[in-house]
Design a protein around this motif. Sequence first.
Motif, mmCIF file in Angstrom:
data_model
loop_
_atom_site.group_PDB
_atom_site.id
_atom_site.type_symbol
_atom_site.label_atom_id
_atom_site.label_comp_id
_atom_site.label_asym_id
_atom_site.label_seq_id
_atom_site.Cartn_x
_atom_site.Cartn_y
_atom_site.Cartn_z
ATOM 1 N N LYS A 481 0.828 -1.211 0.000
ATOM 2 C CA LYS A 481 0.000 0.000 0.000
ATOM 3 C C LYS A 481 0.860 1.257 0.000
ATOM 4 O O LYS A 481 0.570 2.219 -0.729
ATOM 5 N N SER A 482 1.917 1.244 0.823
ATOM 6 C CA SER A 482 2.803 2.411 0.863
ATOM 7 C C SER A 482 3.566 2.565 -0.450
ATOM 8 O O SER A 482 3.866 3.685 -0.878
ATOM 9 N N TRP A 483 3.863 1.460 -1.106
ATOM 10 C CA TRP A 483 4.607 1.492 -2.364
ATOM 11 C C TRP A 483 3.809 2.187 -3.457
ATOM 12 O O TRP A 483 4.355 2.978 -4.241
ATOM 13 N N THR A 484 2.541 1.914 -3.504
ATOM 14 C CA THR A 484 1.715 2.471 -4.595
ATOM 15 C C THR A 484 1.546 3.983 -4.479
ATOM 16 O O THR A 484 1.338 4.660 -5.483
ATOM 17 N N ARG A 489 11.986 8.406 -2.874
ATOM 18 C CA ARG A 489 12.715 8.342 -1.602
ATOM 19 C C ARG A 489 12.036 7.374 -0.629
ATOM 20 O O ARG A 489 12.703 6.588 0.055
ATOM 21 N N ALA A 490 10.690 7.425 -0.589
ATOM 22 C CA ALA A 490 9.949 6.509 0.279
ATOM 23 C C ALA A 490 10.119 5.067 -0.196
ATOM 24 O O ALA A 490 10.258 4.145 0.624
ATOM 25 N N ARG A 491 10.133 4.871 -1.492
ATOM 26 C CA ARG A 491 10.317 3.517 -2.027
ATOM 27 C C ARG A 491 11.725 2.990 -1.730
ATOM 28 O O ARG A 491 11.908 1.797 -1.461
ATOM 29 N N LEU A 526 8.216 0.764 -14.267
ATOM 30 C CA LEU A 526 8.304 2.203 -14.037
ATOM 31 C C LEU A 526 9.365 2.576 -13.015
ATOM 32 O O LEU A 526 9.563 3.751 -12.736
ATOM 33 N N LEU A 527 10.048 1.571 -12.456
ATOM 34 C CA LEU A 527 11.021 1.839 -11.399
ATOM 35 C C LEU A 527 12.322 2.347 -12.008
ATOM 36 O O LEU A 527 12.834 1.768 -12.963
ATOM 37 N N PRO A 528 12.892 3.429 -11.448
ATOM 38 C CA PRO A 528 14.179 3.934 -11.954
ATOM 39 C C PRO A 528 15.273 2.876 -11.807
ATOM 40 O O PRO A 528 15.225 2.048 -10.887
ATOM 41 N N PRO A 529 16.275 2.889 -12.654
ATOM 42 C CA PRO A 529 17.359 1.895 -12.575
ATOM 43 C C PRO A 529 18.055 1.859 -11.214
ATOM 44 O O PRO A 529 18.460 0.800 -10.753
ATOM 45 N N SER A 530 18.197 3.026 -10.566
ATOM 46 C CA SER A 530 18.882 3.047 -9.262
ATOM 47 C C SER A 530 18.122 2.221 -8.229
ATOM 48 O O SER A 530 18.727 1.510 -7.408
ATOM 49 N N LEU A 531 16.779 2.278 -8.264
ATOM 50 C CA LEU A 531 15.987 1.502 -7.311
ATOM 51 C C LEU A 531 15.935 0.028 -7.707
ATOM 52 O O LEU A 531 15.862 -0.849 -6.841
#
Length: 638
Positions: A481-484, A489-491, A526-531
């Motif tokens: 839920k928090s991820w969506t 930064r939170a992710r 959709l996640l950036p490469p760094s994450l």
Amino acid sequence: MDTTEDENVAMLLSMGFPSVEQVRRALQMSKNDINEAVNLLTSEGSLTSYSTFDDLTGMDVSVQTTSPYQEKEEEEEDDAFPMGYLYKLESTVFTEQWSIPYRRNEPLGKCLIAAARLVRNGQYEADEHCQRFVQRCLPEVFRKLLTASAVRNWNASIQQGVYDMLVLYLELIVSLLRAGAVPCSLMNAVLPLAFDMDVEYHQKNKNQDWDETGWETQLSIELFAKPLSSGPFQEPYGKLVDLINCFGALGGFQLLGEMFQQSDDLTCEDMGALLGPLGICAPFLVLSTIKPILSPCLKVALERLHSLPAKELKEKNGGHALQLVNSLKQLVNILEPEQEEAVNTLRLEIILRMLRTPNFSSRIIALKELLRVMEESEVTGPAVRVSQPIDRASLLLWMEENQILHLVLEGNTDQVQYMEKVKNVVEYMGPDLREDELQRMWKLQDAGNSHTVENLHAVLAGAVSRLSPKHIQCLTSLIHKSWTTGEDRARERLITLIGRMGREVKESQPMEEFLQLLWSLALDQLLPPSLVDLALQEHQAIVQEASNREQLSKTYVAKSVDEIQDGKHVVPALKHLGHMAHCIVHGNSSYFKPNKSALSELSQTHGLIRLITDSVKTVAGLKDSQEPKYSIQEVSAL
């Protein structure tokens, strides 16, 4: 004072510690470590004694032109405190290679005798050298004489010499009590050690016989203490028994009883200092002699604790109240066992009242005491010596009825040292933690700052191994839920939390759930490469520390192959394929040996070499790349 130390002083004062001098002293002793300073400020010990020889900087220990041992015998009756002996004692005590004299005609004995004489003459408090001796030097002297490992190597004459110095100390204490004073710091610093059967000195001498004939001749009434006649601790502990009887023969017990009869001016600190040492040695006390003296004292102390105003529970005063409750608990177990349940209830009531105050120091002292109650509830068998602990079921019921977890999380969640204690509370509750409590804890992130979020994640990661499968499912649901709704930064924090929890859990099922969760997040288009890289790094770290490391590595080699063949997440899958193959082939840990033959097996099973080369060529050759978030340099690096 530098800027950092100024900031730390301001921070500690904002937490509710009122004394600038004590705050600065705590920072000095902790070398400007804010967490250690908080521990010092909320501990039951004193900040007035020297911590190292460095604290003596500036003190002239060479001002004597003649040896202090050349003083004439008649000068010992002088009113002045013997400074020469004090300087000599300090120069040998506050050093790494310390040496403490143990004869009456040497510095320690001379100073103890002189201090008692000043008390009788009414000059004790006015003499600054005497005060320096009793406040700074004496606690360190007896700490070393009673607790140092070197004690076990000393011969019989030295052991007797230490006993003789303790007798002089008892004479000083009794002189102060007779003068109407309660020397709290001096009693708290030494007497609990002197009466503790577990210190090195008494362990060394536990098989020594006590002076039964001597005490029966000297004492016209019954003895104050005797060796234990039953239970697991049946050694005589002769030196300890002799010290307790000595305290009684000097009039210590009688004076203590008289002080409680005139108790209007006694504080909780005073009562704790008077009763605390007796609680420690309670099993040795002779009931028929001690009960008539101490029972009225226990009644007075209980009445005082029941009527404590809120202001008495702030800052260190609350610590004094809890110290007194613990002393009462030890004593009632021997003198009035029927009162023990009432004392247990009182202890929890004081903890609850302190947790409800906004004062930081009161709350952290209460948390420390709650952790002690928890620790006691899980100790069974011979380790339980004196008092009956509150059992786990009763404690958990009390915590639920009073919403203790909710209460401790109402404030100070941005303080690391406070949240470390909260983590221990959550660990204790473990499988008994309710899901609504877990959800409420998670929601604190919404209104908290970054420090609060990091501290809450540390609590959850530290306690995860004690949680049930239902709690793990609840946590993963909350993370989704928090991820969506979270930003990058939170992710990032959520990925790190999942990795920490995966490394902390001991069972394979929850570990595999966290691995699968990280894997699914890493494949988010959709996640950036760094994450993506961070998720795969955390995933790899969990696998490396797992007991079934090779099996998990092969599982995620297969998953990586599937993703590469589907052509959807080729770059992250290729990266992770390399990580997992490395985990198998290279043993990266002292607990796992390399398996160099595994590479050929993997290649035969999955056709890895052909798959990898074709995939890299395909991705590198795409003009309209299916994975535009990866640069040509990143693809080439594969």
